[in-house]
Design a protein around this motif. Structure first.
Motif, mmCIF file in Angstrom:
data_model
loop_
_atom_site.group_PDB
_atom_site.id
_atom_site.type_symbol
_atom_site.label_atom_id
_atom_site.label_comp_id
_atom_site.label_asym_id
_atom_site.label_seq_id
_atom_site.Cartn_x
_atom_site.Cartn_y
_atom_site.Cartn_z
ATOM 1 N N LEU A 1 0.864 -1.154 0.112
ATOM 2 C CA LEU A 1 -0.078 0.026 -0.117
ATOM 3 C C LEU A 1 0.908 1.233 0.060
ATOM 4 O O LEU A 1 1.840 1.407 0.836
ATOM 5 N N ARG A 2 0.545 2.204 -0.988
ATOM 6 C CA ARG A 2 1.267 3.332 -1.164
ATOM 7 C C ARG A 2 0.749 4.513 -0.332
ATOM 8 O O ARG A 2 -0.077 4.897 -0.912
ATOM 9 N N GLY A 3 1.579 5.058 0.660
ATOM 10 C CA GLY A 3 1.370 6.529 0.980
ATOM 11 C C GLY A 3 2.238 7.534 0.519
ATOM 12 O O GLY A 3 3.094 7.192 -0.380
ATOM 13 N N ALA A 4 2.036 8.872 0.880
ATOM 14 C CA ALA A 4 3.091 9.948 0.499
ATOM 15 C C ALA A 4 4.044 9.650 1.504
ATOM 16 O O ALA A 4 4.238 10.138 2.649
ATOM 17 N N GLY A 5 5.216 9.246 0.748
ATOM 18 C CA GLY A 5 6.453 9.104 1.755
ATOM 19 C C GLY A 5 6.629 7.871 2.388
ATOM 20 O O GLY A 5 7.803 7.653 2.987
ATOM 21 N N SER B 1 -6.589 -2.286 -0.491
ATOM 22 C CA SER B 1 -5.797 -1.101 -0.820
ATOM 23 C C SER B 1 -6.563 -0.194 -1.727
ATOM 24 O O SER B 1 -6.105 1.101 -1.749
ATOM 25 N N SER B 2 -7.275 -0.443 -2.572
ATOM 26 C CA SER B 2 -7.931 0.625 -3.488
ATOM 27 C C SER B 2 -9.085 1.363 -2.717
ATOM 28 O O SER B 2 -9.238 2.404 -3.488
ATOM 29 N N LYS C 1 5.679 3.534 2.120
ATOM 30 C CA LYS C 1 5.043 2.430 1.543
ATOM 31 C C LYS C 1 4.926 1.249 2.584
ATOM 32 O O LYS C 1 5.904 1.382 3.520
ATOM 33 N N PHE C 2 3.611 1.031 2.788
ATOM 34 C CA PHE C 2 3.202 -0.085 3.536
ATOM 35 C C PHE C 2 3.186 -1.505 3.014
ATOM 36 O O PHE C 2 2.900 -1.826 1.967
ATOM 37 N N PHE C 3 3.891 -2.602 3.953
ATOM 38 C CA PHE C 3 3.886 -3.970 3.321
ATOM 39 C C PHE C 3 3.331 -4.758 4.337
ATOM 40 O O PHE C 3 3.744 -4.505 5.417
ATOM 41 N N ARG C 4 2.899 -5.962 4.040
ATOM 42 C CA ARG C 4 2.625 -7.075 4.679
ATOM 43 C C ARG C 4 3.586 -8.335 4.150
ATOM 44 O O ARG C 4 3.173 -8.628 3.230
ATOM 45 N N LYS C 5 4.439 -8.894 4.538
ATOM 46 C CA LYS C 5 5.412 -10.061 4.223
ATOM 47 C C LYS C 5 5.220 -10.972 5.200
ATOM 48 O O LYS C 5 5.439 -10.671 6.297
#
Length: 347
Positions: free
Chosen positions: A62-66, A190-191, A68-72
């Motif tokens: 999930l991309r935010g401003a500055g 995320s959308s 990026k969020f991930f689940r791994k």
């Protein structure tokens, strides 16, 4: 020599590896022995953090401003060694969602071993080469935070000085754990994530990281600048209050006011006493109070109408502002027993 004899001789030469004499007459095409084809091994696909992509059973972004969020996540207990080269993407912050994962991290002249429990964090500077042995399954919520974003945040909040997060592994941070927990449901859809909400969340996380983990010279306060003019403040409040769905960014509001993002945030806070994202949350709580008076409106619908990420996020913010969860507030308001229940945190 007859043609059939010459052909037989040529075949014999090919079988024995001898060269056909240059003065031999041509007797048709000479067949060569086919070499067995050795299948090439497929190249192993590696994700941006060095893990084999085929071993990840959770891989969300999930991309935010500055930020990026991930689940791994991986269920493979024998992941082996990962390695990534240095680049300028910023910092990687991980928050473990499980327990039992271990890793041995190799530094320039030594190695350190760490065990991750639920809520344990790690911070990597992506400008450094990274090599580690991974043991045990893992599940991490990750944030890739750019250095320019952190520097901008520091300047916006009136700090001067360098920003360089200290590397950690295996520590605990309850505040960060609570903040990133909001991201988990957003990664599933995320959308539908609100850009304004991601702005607010990213700003809150960034400020926390700077205040707690900045490894550079201590940050110093600078002049906060002037408050917004009345027309600027009116325009900002109109834009922020008319976007309950969160589809406007703070940078868009600042641009409409003819200001830089940093100057706008400082001026807005000086005029209202709250940073834009704090003001928005307060405004949403006020909206929610009005909707909660309608007894037939489900809490999940109230949360959605007021721009909260989900009902859980709505409950946390509303409870923090009023001292009561939404359902209890509705019952108290309906029974006329609300007086005295509201905490000073609303102000």
């Amino acid at each position: 020599m007859r043609s059939d004899d010459l052909q037989h001789a040529a075949t014999g030469c090919m079988m024995t590896g001898n060269r056909i004499p240059d003065n031999a007459s041509y007797a048709g095409p000479v067949r060569t022995l086919e070499q067995p084809q050795v299948p090439l091994k497929p190249k192993l696909k590696i994700d941006v953090f060095g893990c084999p992509a085929s071993k990840l059973h959770k891989d969300q972004e999930l991309r935010g401003a500055g930020i990026k969020f991930f689940r791994k996540g991986s269920e493979d207990p024998h992941l082996g060694q990962i390695a990534t080269g240095a680049d300028d993407r910023g910092f990687l912050i991980g928050v473990s969602q499980g327990r039992g994962h271990r890793r041995r991290i190799f530094h320039e002249h030594h190695a350190t071993s760490h065990e991750f429990k639920e809520g344990s964090i790690y911070i990597r500077n992506l400008a450094d080469d990274y090599r580690a042995d991974l043991q045990g399954a893992f599940d991490f919520l990750l944030m890739e935070v750019s250095r320019p974003f952190l520097i901008e945040l520091a300047q916006e909040h009136g700090w001067c000085g360098a920003v360089d997060l200290a590397c950690r592994a295996g520590d605990t941070d309850p505040v960060l754990l609570r903040l990133v927990s909001v991201v988990e449901p957003l990664l599933q859809k995320s959308s539908e994530a609100s850009p304004l909400f991601l702005d607010q969340l990213g700003t809150t996380i960034g400020i926390h990281l700077i205040e707690r983990y900045n490894n550079a010279t201590s940050l110093e306060s600078t002049s906060q600048g002037a408050a917004l003019s009345r027309p600027q403040l009116a325009l900002a409040i109109e834009m922020l209050s008319n976007n309950a769905a969160g589809n406007v960014r703070v940078a868009d509001v600042a641009k409409a006011c003819g200001l830089s993002r940093g100057y706008f945030i400082r001026g807005f806070k000086k005029a209202t006493g709250k940073a834009p994202h704090q003001w928005i949350l307060s405004h949403r709580v006020e909206q929610a109070r009005g909707l909660l008076m309608k007894a037939d409106m489900p809490l999940a619908d109230v949360a959605l109408a007021c721009g909260f990420a989900d009902q859980s996020h709505f409950t946390r913010v509303f409870s923090g502002a009023t001292g009561l969860p939404p359902g209890a507030w509705r019952r108290a308001a309906g029974g006329g027993a609300l007086a005295g229940c509201l905490s000073g945190r609303e102000k």
